[in-house]
Design a protein around this motif. Structure first.
Motif, PDB file in Angstrom:
ATOM      1  N   GLY A 226       0.893  -1.199  -0.032  1.00 11.82           N
ATOM      2  CA  GLY A 226       0.083  -0.103   0.213  1.00 11.82           C
ATOM      3  C   GLY A 226       0.845   1.286   0.142  1.00 11.82           C
ATOM      4  N   GLU A 227       2.152   1.478  -0.587  1.00 15.64           N
ATOM      5  CA  GLU A 227       3.030   2.258  -0.560  1.00 15.64           C
ATOM      6  C   GLU A 227       2.908   3.043  -1.944  1.00 15.64           C
ATOM      7  OE1 GLU A 227       5.104   3.482   1.918  1.00 15.64           O
ATOM      8  OE2 GLU A 227       4.565   1.850   3.600  1.00 15.64           O
ATOM      9  N   THR A 228       3.305   4.337  -2.027  1.00 15.44           N
ATOM     10  CA  THR A 228       3.358   4.994  -3.200  1.00 15.44           C
ATOM     11  C   THR A 228       4.710   5.259  -3.525  1.00 15.44           C
ATOM     12  OG1 THR A 228       0.919   5.888  -2.819  1.00 15.44           O
ATOM     13  CG2 THR A 228       2.420   7.074  -4.726  1.00 15.44           C
ATOM     14  N   PHE A 229       5.015   5.085  -4.786  1.00 10.74           N
ATOM     15  CA  PHE A 229       6.367   5.339  -5.452  1.00 10.74           C
ATOM     16  C   PHE A 229       6.547   6.195  -6.660  1.00 10.74           C
ATOM     17  CE2 PHE A 229       6.623   1.553  -2.596  1.00 10.74           C
ATOM     18  CZ  PHE A 229       7.667   1.758  -2.013  1.00 10.74           C
ATOM     19  N   THR A 230       7.367   6.696  -7.167  1.00  9.81           N
ATOM     20  CA  THR A 230       7.798   7.261  -8.276  1.00  9.81           C
ATOM     21  C   THR A 230       8.791   6.230  -9.091  1.00  9.81           C
ATOM     22  OG1 THR A 230       7.211   9.653  -7.597  1.00  9.81           O
ATOM     23  CG2 THR A 230       8.459   9.232  -9.857  1.00  9.81           C
TER      24      THR A 230
ATOM     25  N   VAL B 106      13.288   3.524  -8.472  1.00  7.87           N
ATOM     26  CA  VAL B 106      12.119   3.569  -7.378  1.00  7.87           C
ATOM     27  C   VAL B 106      12.259   4.615  -6.477  1.00  7.87           C
ATOM     28  CG1 VAL B 106      10.412   2.387  -6.320  1.00  7.87           C
ATOM     29  CG2 VAL B 106      11.504   1.157  -8.047  1.00  7.87           C
ATOM     30  N   ARG B 107      11.543   5.474  -6.251  1.00  4.86           N
ATOM     31  CA  ARG B 107      11.657   6.677  -5.299  1.00  4.86           C
ATOM     32  C   ARG B 107      10.630   6.933  -4.421  1.00  4.86           C
ATOM     33  NH1 ARG B 107      15.491  10.853  -5.429  1.00  4.86           N
ATOM     34  NH2 ARG B 107      16.418  10.052  -7.258  1.00  4.86           N
ATOM     35  N   GLN B 108      10.817   7.112  -3.334  1.00  6.60           N
ATOM     36  CA  GLN B 108       9.726   7.532  -2.464  1.00  6.60           C
ATOM     37  C   GLN B 108      10.245   8.577  -1.289  1.00  6.60           C
ATOM     38  OE1 GLN B 108       8.389   4.763   0.919  1.00  6.60           O
ATOM     39  NE2 GLN B 108       6.319   5.122   0.090  1.00  6.60           N
ATOM     40  N   GLY B 109      10.072   9.983  -1.563  1.00  7.68           N
ATOM     41  CA  GLY B 109      10.787  11.038  -0.918  1.00  7.68           C
ATOM     42  C   GLY B 109      12.361  10.917  -1.054  1.00  7.68           C
ATOM     43  N   ASP B 110      12.951  10.820   0.055  1.00 14.08           N
ATOM     44  CA  ASP B 110      14.423  10.781  -0.314  1.00 14.08           C
ATOM     45  C   ASP B 110      14.788   9.208  -0.015  1.00 14.08           C
ATOM     46  OD1 ASP B 110      13.849  10.543   2.700  1.00 14.08           O
ATOM     47  OD2 ASP B 110      15.331  11.947   3.124  1.00 14.08           O
ATOM     48  N   TRP B 111      14.043   8.191  -0.149  1.00  5.93           N
ATOM     49  CA  TRP B 111      14.350   6.916  -0.327  1.00  5.93           C
ATOM     50  C   TRP B 111      14.640   6.546  -1.697  1.00  5.93           C
ATOM     51  CZ3 TRP B 111      15.508   3.662   3.892  1.00  5.93           C
ATOM     52  CH2 TRP B 111      15.140   4.256   5.132  1.00  5.93           C
ATOM     53  N   VAL B 112      15.425   5.926  -2.193  1.00 10.41           N
ATOM     54  CA  VAL B 112      15.793   5.472  -3.768  1.00 10.41           C
ATOM     55  C   VAL B 112      16.337   4.320  -3.817  1.00 10.41           C
ATOM     56  CG1 VAL B 112      16.838   6.647  -5.687  1.00 10.41           C
ATOM     57  CG2 VAL B 112      16.259   8.169  -4.326  1.00 10.41           C
ATOM     58  N   ALA B 113      15.965   3.664  -4.695  1.00  9.12           N
ATOM     59  CA  ALA B 113      16.562   2.331  -5.196  1.00  9.12           C
ATOM     60  C   ALA B 113      16.720   2.324  -6.555  1.00  9.12           C
ATOM     61  CB  ALA B 113      15.871   0.993  -4.673  1.00  9.12           C
ATOM     62  N   GLN B 114      17.878   1.690  -7.120  1.00  6.13           N
ATOM     63  CA  GLN B 114      18.184   1.605  -8.674  1.00  6.13           C
ATOM     64  C   GLN B 114      18.569   0.513  -8.886  1.00  6.13           C
ATOM     65  OE1 GLN B 114      20.863   4.423 -10.218  1.00  6.13           O
ATOM     66  NE2 GLN B 114      19.346   5.171 -11.364  1.00  6.13           N
ATOM     67  N   GLY B 115      18.182  -0.318 -10.081  1.00  4.18           N
ATOM     68  CA  GLY B 115      18.882  -1.693 -10.487  1.00  4.18           C
ATOM     69  C   GLY B 115      18.460  -1.861 -12.020  1.00  4.18           C
ATOM     70  N   ALA B 116      19.076  -2.763 -12.516  1.00  8.05           N
ATOM     71  CA  ALA B 116      18.924  -3.317 -13.829  1.00  8.05           C
ATOM     72  C   ALA B 116      17.579  -4.012 -13.944  1.00  8.05           C
ATOM     73  CB  ALA B 116      19.917  -4.088 -14.398  1.00  8.05           C
TER      74      ALA B 116
ATOM     75  N   ARG C 139      16.666  -2.323  -2.953  1.00  8.48           N
ATOM     76  CA  ARG C 139      16.604  -2.078  -1.527  1.00  8.48           C
ATOM     77  C   ARG C 139      16.709  -0.500  -1.361  1.00  8.48           C
ATOM     78  NH1 ARG C 139      19.713  -4.073   3.816  1.00  8.48           N
ATOM     79  NH2 ARG C 139      18.558  -2.806   5.139  1.00  8.48           N
ATOM     80  N   LEU C 140      15.567   0.149  -0.886  1.00  2.56           N
ATOM     81  CA  LEU C 140      15.658   1.615  -0.710  1.00  2.56           C
ATOM     82  C   LEU C 140      16.536   2.187   0.336  1.00  2.56           C
ATOM     83  CD1 LEU C 140      11.660   1.623  -0.730  1.00  2.56           C
ATOM     84  CD2 LEU C 140      13.026   2.935  -2.539  1.00  2.56           C
ATOM     85  N   SER C 141      17.292   2.995  -0.055  1.00  4.61           N
ATOM     86  CA  SER C 141      18.078   3.913   1.019  1.00  4.61           C
ATOM     87  C   SER C 141      17.906   5.105   0.860  1.00  4.61           C
ATOM     88  CB  SER C 141      19.603   3.087   0.644  1.00  4.61           C
ATOM     89  OG  SER C 141      19.828   3.741  -0.612  1.00  4.61           O
ATOM     90  N   ARG C 142      18.295   5.918   1.907  1.00  3.25           N
ATOM     91  CA  ARG C 142      18.069   7.401   1.737  1.00  3.25           C
ATOM     92  C   ARG C 142      19.173   8.050   1.094  1.00  3.25           C
ATOM     93  NH1 ARG C 142      14.409   9.457   5.206  1.00  3.25           N
ATOM     94  NH2 ARG C 142      13.763   8.122   7.240  1.00  3.25           N
ATOM     95  N   ARG C 143      18.966   9.174   0.243  1.00  2.59           N
ATOM     96  CA  ARG C 143      19.872  10.005  -0.520  1.00  2.59           C
ATOM     97  C   ARG C 143      19.697  11.295  -0.128  1.00  2.59           C
ATOM     98  NH1 ARG C 143      21.179   6.624  -5.404  1.00  2.59           N
ATOM     99  NH2 ARG C 143      21.072   4.709  -4.641  1.00  2.59           N
TER     100      ARG C 143
END
Length: 172
Positions: free
Chosen positions: A102-106, A143-153, A168-172
């Motif tokens: 139920g979470e929203t992401f960009t 994938v981004r949620q506020g200042d949480w970001v994950a990136q991958g292939a 894995r989302l981590s703070r940026r």
């Protein structure tokens, strides 16, 4: 929005009011198969459903099976996480569960330096969101949620995973 409502109406017309059966999938599009797989899980139906790069597969309690080809589309289910995940290659709609329901992401999908897709998504009760992409491509998924970001292939080849659980989302 009209398209979503039409698909939901179609899913209902395909027999969800009755016991799940392969007949509900006869003539179904890949998008309708996705809706049915999600609905079967939400309703607690004892239907095993999963997606490979080629097709949706359904196994019903009475032993009957059904298949819906994806055609020129590729479906990937994505479960971003912060603390816990599971290894997965083939997405099982009937059992895979992600951490962030139920979470929203960009979401951004990049092919090289070119942005192919930018959208806002919400994970379902199972913690996953899905993306339909062209086949035989290599992408970077952000994938981004506020200042949480994950990136991958992310790839959409015949041997590519249909379940991405390593973002894995981590703070940026």
């Amino acid at each position: 929005m009209k398209r979503i409502l039409a698909l939901v109406g179609t899913a209902l017309a395909l027999g969800l009011a009755q016991a799940p059966s392969p007949e509900a999938l006869r003539g179904a599009s890949p998008e309708e198969a996705l809706l049915l797989a999600q609905r079967f899980r939400e309703e607690g139906a004892q239907v095993v459903s999963y997606v490979t790069p080629e097709a949706f597969f359904f196994e019903f309690p009475d032993g009957r099976k059904a298949r819906v080809a994806l055609g020129d589309k590729f479906l990937v289910a994505v479960a971003p996480y912060r603390q816990r995940t599971h290894p997965c290659q083939v997405h099982y709609f009937s059992s895979c569960t992600g951490e962030l329901a139920g979470e929203t992401f960009t979401v951004r999908v990049l092919e090289g330096n070119k942005e192919e897709l930018r959208t806002q998504v919400q994970t379902g009760k199972d913690g996953f969101f899905t993306l339909w992409l062209p086949r035989n491509r290599r992408y970077t998924l952000e994938v981004r949620q506020g200042d949480w970001v994950a990136q991958g292939a992310l790839t959409t080849f015949a041997q590519s995973p249909t379940c991405l659980t390593g973002l894995r989302l981590s703070r940026r």
